[in-house]
Design an enzyme around this catalytic site. Sequence first.
Site, PDB file in Angstrom:
ATOM      1  CB  ALA B   6      26.159  15.664  -6.418  1.00 52.22           C
ATOM      2  CG  MET B   7      21.267  12.925  -8.362  1.00 50.07           C
ATOM      3  SD  MET B   7      20.384  12.053  -9.670  1.00 50.07           S
ATOM      4  CE  MET B   7      18.743  11.922  -8.950  1.00 50.07           C
ATOM      5  CB  SER B   8      22.363  12.890  -1.273  1.00 49.46           C
ATOM      6  OG  SER B   8      21.029  13.378  -1.170  1.00 49.46           O
ATOM      7  N   GLY B   9      20.287  10.811  -2.805  1.00 43.42           N
ATOM      8  CA  GLY B   9      19.196   9.905  -2.462  1.00 43.42           C
ATOM      9  C   GLY B   9      18.101  10.635  -1.705  1.00 43.42           C
ATOM     10  N   GLY B  10      18.324  11.919  -1.455  1.00 42.04           N
ATOM     11  CA  GLY B  10      17.334  12.733  -0.764  1.00 42.04           C
ATOM     12  C   GLY B  10      16.471  13.497  -1.755  1.00 42.04           C
ATOM     13  CG  ASP B  12      16.572  19.341  -0.417  1.00 41.28           C
ATOM     14  OD1 ASP B  12      15.433  19.787  -0.667  1.00 41.28           O
ATOM     15  OD2 ASP B  12      17.074  19.329   0.719  1.00 41.28           O
ATOM     16  CG  LEU B  32      29.158  12.066  -4.751  1.00 47.61           C
ATOM     17  CD1 LEU B  32      29.565  13.379  -4.094  1.00 47.61           C
ATOM     18  CD2 LEU B  32      29.998  11.787  -5.999  1.00 47.61           C
ATOM     19  CB  CYS B 101      31.604  17.339   2.446  1.00 48.02           C
ATOM     20  SG  CYS B 101      31.031  16.223   1.157  1.00 48.02           S
ATOM     21  CB  CYS B 194      26.572  11.598   6.052  1.00 46.16           C
ATOM     22  SG  CYS B 194      28.220  11.874   5.374  1.00 46.16           S
TER      23      CYS B 194
END
Lengths: 391, 357
Positions: B6-10, B12, B32, B101, B194
């Site tokens: 899962a890649m939030s764009g951050g 980590d 997501l 979440c 968020c």
Amino acid sequence: MAYLDHAATTPMLDEALAAYVATAREVGNASSLHATGRRARRRVEESRERVAAVLGARPSEVIFTGGGTESDNLAVKGVFWARRAARPDRVRVVSSAVEHHAVLDAVDWLADHEGAEVSWLPTDAAGKLDPALLRAELSAHADRVAVVTAMWANNEVGTVQPVAELAAVAAEHGVPFHTDAVQAVGQVPVDFAASGVSALTVTGHKLGGPTGVGALLLARDVAATPLLHGGGQERDVRSGTLDTAGIVAFAVAVETAVKGQQEYAARVAALRDDLVRRVREAVPEVVFNGDPDDRLPGNAHFSFPGCEGDALLLLLDAQGIACSTGSACSAGVAQPSHVLLAMGADHDRARSSLRFTLGHTSTPADVDALIAALPTAVDRARRAAALRTPR
Amino acid sequence: MKVLAAMSGGVDSAVAAARAVDAGHDVTGVHLALSRNPQTFRTGARGCCTLEDSRDARRAADVIGIPFYVWDMAERFHADVVDDFVAEYAAGRTPNPCLRCNEKIKFAAVLDRAVALGFDAVVTGHHARLGPDGLLRRSVDLAKDQSYVLAVLTRAQLDRAVFPLGDATKAEVRAEAARRDLAVAEKPDSHDICFIADGDTRGFLAGRLGETPGKVVDASTGAVVGSHTGAYAYTVGQRRGLHLDRPAPDGRPRYVLSITPKTNTVTVGPAEALEVSLVRATRPVWTGGDLPDTPIGCEVQLRAHGDVVPATVRVDGDGLTAELRRPVRGVAAGQAVVAYRPDPAGDVVLGSATITG
Ligand SMILES: Cc1ncc(COP(=O)(O)O)c(C=O)c1O
């Protein structure tokens, strides 16, 4: 790796690539007055003649552009502006519900920013337009219509429209008719003059030419207000230093694709028919979308009931198979295809769709690879979709 | 393993995905999409579901060299996280949406879909350790530790989770991102909720719940000492933003002691009145060993980044109680009580439950 997404873009033809490289090594601005410029100009004009010759147009009717999107925008907005400038009450645009976004969004933009009133022609369940509906529309409103735009062949479901009949109806009412033939050229016979259209969009990268080069064929008697202002290089309708190498390669590709069209279509349609038959065998519940007869030779489009196209694409991609859901992304999130919705599909069916498109490099091995991977993918996608109902 | 990152764009989650590749997994990246209307968060938003974040995630996936897709989870996210957040506040509780979440989206909706599609596990960039022993432990970086918001996960969920960053500090993660040529190496952390892009939780709640004026009442005298525009906007332990008409007789600051949605009343009182020694909670999840049938001594944490206090914890059917060895102020219903066993190799999450009072 099985590339089944030729409608998105297709590999460059060897002859087009060779022509590109050879021309790109030469210096020259086609607008310059010296010998180097003249050489570039000769290449551009020869290319214009080649494109015109195989597409049934006069050389002066060929306007080179930066591709399909630009040609569509120029035709839709440019003709709208020019016709409205001539008569301010011509503010109506007639289009179809299944157009590519390059037309759809240009028309929407005219509605939102230029006060255009839009009439969207519906299609039947196969995605086909009915010339009688255009006749009804024009009988009622012809004097207010600035432009009619309807695609030659649909990029998602592959349905080929009765363009000549539609163009004839528009001509009866003296209204210019534009067609987006991006998916048609090289796939089905396309003749600008014989079709009776006033403007036609073609792009290089769908037929073995480079990306970012295309043309708008524009009849001499149809005016278009420019989108881009500057040097006026192309008939004062389009500005920008001409991409000599790109144009040369584009012309080679158009010529090769059009001259080889019959043979190509027979070979690719046979492969496509094989793909369709075997997909139906592997997944008996599939729904085949689009017109079975009036159809692009390389296009196979299905809905897989109980699956999401997104999930199938991911699973097939992991097996080295490239295909498309055909749906546009809004902010990275796939939206159900407006084409399928226009054809009367519900959201679930629209979301369950997948497009496989064959092209000049396709082989039976590509179809074999798809058929090998498909049953497992469908099974898994179905299990994933079943989870959508919250527990 | 075939894993879904899962890649939030951050930074980590990008480094976590890269580490999963290094560990030999077959990794697919997924961003997501959680906002119903991502375009509205185009620029300047500090959340985790903007269009820019999606592009950052895609760019990171390309650099790492893994397939990347966007999954539209907006509907589930709104039902299970956003609506739940609003409903919890409306009921006078203080929810933790990150925890929700993880429980409902990342390790439920996303994990279930991943498993159905043939993946073995979900990888995230959470700062927590999850080793071969299956125990969830605090990160080596205690300031960034996220074990609290993961403690709701069940055994089945943890068995399909991979947290590659637990042994790294945030600074190390950033340095590693830079070494890996990930453009997000310097991207600021997201701190806010968020889905509340401007950080104005009270305004967000007012927009969803409307304004309902009510009274602020002093706990000892019963006197009305102020007014508010909606009891839901307050949190137990809150001191700022009370706008009281009258100072307390003793001149000392007053805090929110309780929220009563039924009467739309906020009750305030002195700091001592906030002190709690017994915490009651519901829906226990126990992953750090067998469910204890006798009281056990351990440490508990009662909110994200909150103090850790020694306690005796009892699990009894659907309930859990924690007797605190020293009183704690500002325990809010809706938050989680998480029990830890101190351990030199990283404190182990024993279990968690939702605080009721
Ligand atoms: C029907 C149709 N019109 C227009 C376009 C846009 O052409 P281009 O990619 O050259 O801008 C495409 C291809 O994406 C297309 O399929």
